[in-house]
Design an enzyme around this catalytic site. Sequence first.
Site, PDB file in Angstrom:
ATOM      1  CE  LYS A  29      -2.248  -1.264   3.772  1.00 56.59           C
ATOM      2  NZ  LYS A  29      -2.014  -2.638   4.172  1.00 56.59           N
ATOM      3  CB  THR A  30       3.256   3.016   2.503  1.00 53.62           C
ATOM      4  OG1 THR A  30       2.723   2.203   3.062  1.00 53.62           O
ATOM      5  CG2 THR A  30       4.571   3.727   2.598  1.00 53.62           C
ATOM      6  CG  ASP A  54       0.631   4.883   4.204  1.00 50.82           C
ATOM      7  OD1 ASP A  54      -0.237   3.994   4.067  1.00 50.82           O
ATOM      8  OD2 ASP A  54       1.884   4.899   4.005  1.00 50.82           O
ATOM      9  CD  GLU A  55      -0.385   3.080   8.289  1.00 52.66           C
ATOM     10  OE1 GLU A  55      -1.277   1.909   8.550  1.00 52.66           O
ATOM     11  OE2 GLU A  55       0.846   2.504   8.123  1.00 52.66           O
ATOM     12  CD  GLN A 115      -1.694  -2.999   9.157  1.00 50.15           C
ATOM     13  OE1 GLN A 115      -0.591  -2.818   9.550  1.00 50.15           O
ATOM     14  NE2 GLN A 115      -1.774  -3.135   7.919  1.00 50.15           N
ATOM     15  NE  ARG A 145       3.940  -4.164  11.222  1.00 52.62           N
ATOM     16  CZ  ARG A 145       3.129  -3.640   9.716  1.00 52.62           C
ATOM     17  NH1 ARG A 145       3.719  -3.454   9.031  1.00 52.62           N
ATOM     18  NH2 ARG A 145       2.429  -4.132   9.149  1.00 52.62           N
TER      19      ARG A 145
HETATM   20  P1  ATP Z   1       1.806  -1.917   5.450  1.00 52.42           P
HETATM   21  O1  ATP Z   1       0.231  -2.678   5.789  1.00 52.42           O
HETATM   22  O2  ATP Z   1       2.349  -2.921   6.677  1.00 52.42           O
HETATM   23  O3  ATP Z   1       1.662  -0.962   5.931  1.00 52.42           O
HETATM   24  P2  ATP Z   1       1.922  -2.364   3.098  1.00 52.42           P
HETATM   25  O4  ATP Z   1       0.805  -2.698   2.685  1.00 52.42           O
HETATM   26  O5  ATP Z   1       2.595  -0.138   3.022  1.00 52.42           O
HETATM   27  O6  ATP Z   1       2.195  -2.637   4.670  1.00 52.42           O
HETATM   28  P3  ATP Z   1       3.935  -1.850   1.440  1.00 52.42           P
HETATM   29  O7  ATP Z   1       5.893  -0.881   3.128  1.00 52.42           O
HETATM   30  O8  ATP Z   1       4.209  -0.949   1.105  1.00 52.42           O
HETATM   31  O9  ATP Z   1       3.466  -2.874   2.693  1.00 52.42           O
HETATM   32  O10 ATP Z   1       4.950  -2.576   1.415  1.00 52.42           O
HETATM   33  C1  ATP Z   1       5.556  -4.096   2.224  1.00 52.42           C
HETATM   34  C2  ATP Z   1       7.125  -4.682   1.574  1.00 52.42           C
HETATM   35  O11 ATP Z   1       6.939  -5.396  -0.122  1.00 52.42           O
HETATM   36  C3  ATP Z   1       8.255  -3.563   1.057  1.00 52.42           C
HETATM   37  O12 ATP Z   1       9.845  -4.367   1.021  1.00 52.42           O
HETATM   38  C4  ATP Z   1       8.118  -3.542  -0.198  1.00 52.42           C
HETATM   39  O13 ATP Z   1       9.091  -2.523  -1.172  1.00 52.42           O
HETATM   40  C5  ATP Z   1       7.099  -4.860  -0.901  1.00 52.42           C
HETATM   41  N1  ATP Z   1       7.142  -4.501  -2.088  1.00 52.42           N
HETATM   42  C6  ATP Z   1       5.569  -4.628  -2.627  1.00 52.42           C
HETATM   43  N2  ATP Z   1       5.597  -3.750  -3.977  1.00 52.42           N
HETATM   44  C7  ATP Z   1       6.142  -5.686  -4.608  1.00 52.42           C
HETATM   45  C8  ATP Z   1       6.130  -5.617  -5.218  1.00 52.42           C
HETATM   46  N3  ATP Z   1       5.266  -5.397  -6.700  1.00 52.42           N
HETATM   47  N4  ATP Z   1       7.568  -6.081  -5.419  1.00 52.42           N
HETATM   48  C9  ATP Z   1       8.369  -6.067  -5.079  1.00 52.42           C
HETATM   49  N5  ATP Z   1       8.304  -6.081  -3.695  1.00 52.42           N
HETATM   50  C10 ATP Z   1       7.367  -5.073  -3.572  1.00 52.42           C
HETATM   51 MG    MG Z   2       2.309   1.003   4.945  1.00 52.20          MG
END
Ligand code: ATP
Ligand code: MG
Length: 765
Positions: free
Chosen positions: A60-61, A247-248, A278, A625
């Site tokens: 997402k981020t 975000d969040e 979350q 995490r």
């Molecule tokens: P959270 O809910 O914990 O905030 P999130 O959904 O925001 O998580 P991110 O932090 O954006 O998730 O991504 C999680 C990990 O996966 C990061 O290390 C990111 O670089 C990696 N990632 C996300 N998308 C891809 C992709 N398409 N290919 C490879 N790595 C990815």
């Molecule tokens: Mg995130």
Amino acid sequence: MAPPADPFEITDDPVPAASEPARRAVASTAHLDGLNDEQRLAVTHQGGPLLVLAGAGTGKTRVLTSRIAHLLITGRARTSQILSVTFTNKAAREMLDRVASLIGGAADGMWLGTFHAIGVRVLRRHAELVGLKSNFTILDTDDQTRLIKQLLQAEGIDDKKWPARVLSGIIQRWKDRALTPDKVSGDEAGEFAGGKAAEIYRQYQERLAEVNAVDFGDLVMHCVTLWQKHPDILEIYHRRFRHILVDEYQDTNVAQYLWLRLLAQGTQDICCVGDDDQSIYGWRGAEVGNILRFEKDFPGATIVRLERNYRSTPHILAAASHLISHNEGRLGKTLWTEMKEGERIAVRGVWDGGEEARGIGEEIEALQRDKHRLSQIAILVRAGFQTREFEERFITMGLPYRVIGGLRFYERQEIRDALAYCRVTVQHDDDLAFERIYNTPRRGLGESALRTLRLIQRTQKISLFEATRRALETDELKGRQRKSLGELIANFERWRSMLDVSSHVKVVETILDESGYTDMLRLDRSPEAEGRLENLRELTTGLQEFDSSLPAFLEHVALLTDMADRSDTDMVSLMTLHAAKGLEFDTVFLPGWEEGVFPNQRALDDKGLAGLEEERRLAYVGLTRARKRAYVSFAANRRIFNQWQAAIPSRFLRELPVGHLAESSDAGLYATYSAGHHGGLRDQSSGFDYENLGSGGARRTRWRDETLDDRRAVEGDKPDLNVGQRVFHQKFGYGRIVAVDGNKLDIEFEKAGPKKVLDSFIEAA
Ligand code: ATP
Ligand code: MG
């Protein structure tokens, strides 16, 4: 022709259009490389509200930062036209870095920050319209409470019965909902001071305006008022911010939600990302409902779901997903990963907190030997006070660590205050310590008293303490000052004489009690106060473990803090689960999974099922995490208030599917404990058979010295334990069983006195 000058034109856009990244990187698509179809859809989606609703680690981020890069690179936006909101300053910095690396340069001129930081920028520009001047000050909670206290006094309301802190909390919750005083209904006013809360709130806001100040809640609420009452101003922001990214989103409160909705009315180009599982700030007014209602509030919204997790191994993901499935109030989602199996989650049962800290320390050393980076290791605790045991251990080991989102234990305000009291007790001439606490808690000793004392101190070349003593012999001090200082000096003298006859723990407890310090925190009903009390209790626990004198303890702490001042860059991270939101680490340790600690007892008492579900979401945040390794641990004994108490393993352990736990896990050990507590339940959903899991689940673990093995041996072939029998316990020594209640025994120990313990730790003598 140039548009007419706008009186409120926002001019801090230092980036001239010609140097925008868009022009630099002509139609590069590198920022889209590697995104999956759904992510790409979200990144490139044009026009109209967009919600990315997805589980942890699904990117997402990453979508958010890629989307910003996409807007810039394709020339759809200039940096100044983008507004991006996130939850913490740390997250904001990380996002800026990520964007910079995607566009190959700094995104100057972009507004990216927390609601508060952006709120300040808006309000400074239009302060007059909400009754302020642009150089307004931002009050902290202490100032805020002091102001409310003055108002309560003026109204003749008894501050003991109706503490200012409580009202401060009530007002904060109103502000979370953007309720200005005129919007607080009679029903809302509640019981406080016979229904006078709303009236005091009105006065409080007036007073803030008079002194040209705002509190944190105002930073969002005033913006909402500003934009609601002045459509022309809102219009300026509509023209400026063409793209809004959040975000969040699951942790926004009502005021923040209104804030966003007003801004988004312009282009409707708002992209929010979040995960209902979350949402962990309900206690601060976050409304998970905001995310669930998105489609209704933003008609025509596009919803994108991401299901592929890129962060964690399948075992970690499965365990976290299974755990969170126990919550009822959720949308539910499926997560999958293409990662290879990896390590299972290790569940460790330990004897006490000391052993837990030692075990984790050893495990980290082993990882270090295997060339793992310390910055990829985190320890996530439920409450701030829990960091102490780890900090002490790490300092002893020389393992560099940092505390994220808070201070190191011995640097926390209440700990420094308590230590200052101890220092003056031991050494009356410690002026720095004396100055720190001579009016904490407040004793009516302002600057003028201190000036008098300093004068005597300087002219007679003596310590402040001695100066006070002499001033008391003269008429230099009057009325309340004289009385307060007289009591303080007498107290310090008495506490010092206690050092010769009482244990150092007893002396410190007495100091905290008699100085009024503990009471000050007890009366303070803010959420932080409870954490501070916990820290003080933890301090006495530390003192208890330090089996020596008070002066020696103070020296120990001074050396600890000195050693902690290293600036290594590769450090282990210690933080609360709340502070860990959005972050990721290769290895995550989750200690203290015991009932009362986690789930937190207060959350359960105050909020019941809703509280439990929020605690479970925290557990989900914690597990997710971890990229590669997650270690969960629970102790059989915790020292609380200097009393050893048998701890009951957290119910969340029972919700981890056994198939994803390491073979060496202490699942069996746990099952043995929980059988007594949960009545030998069989958890159908996880396939975790608590009735039949005996010692079989508990095999050798790398983590333990012999005591645990001893315990297992006992479990495997447990002798019958009967009332009257003489037994041996590793910590408390020999004793006789007084009563048996399931797996819990009341034992009268020969040296340690009566204790309740678990049968697993008992051997027939
Ligand atoms: P959270 O809910 O914990 O905030 P999130 O959904 O925001 O998580 P991110 O932090 O954006 O998730 O991504 C999680 C990990 O996966 C990061 O290390 C990111 O670089 C990696 N990632 C996300 N998308 C891809 C992709 N398409 N290919 C490879 N790595 C990815
Ligand atoms: Mg995130």
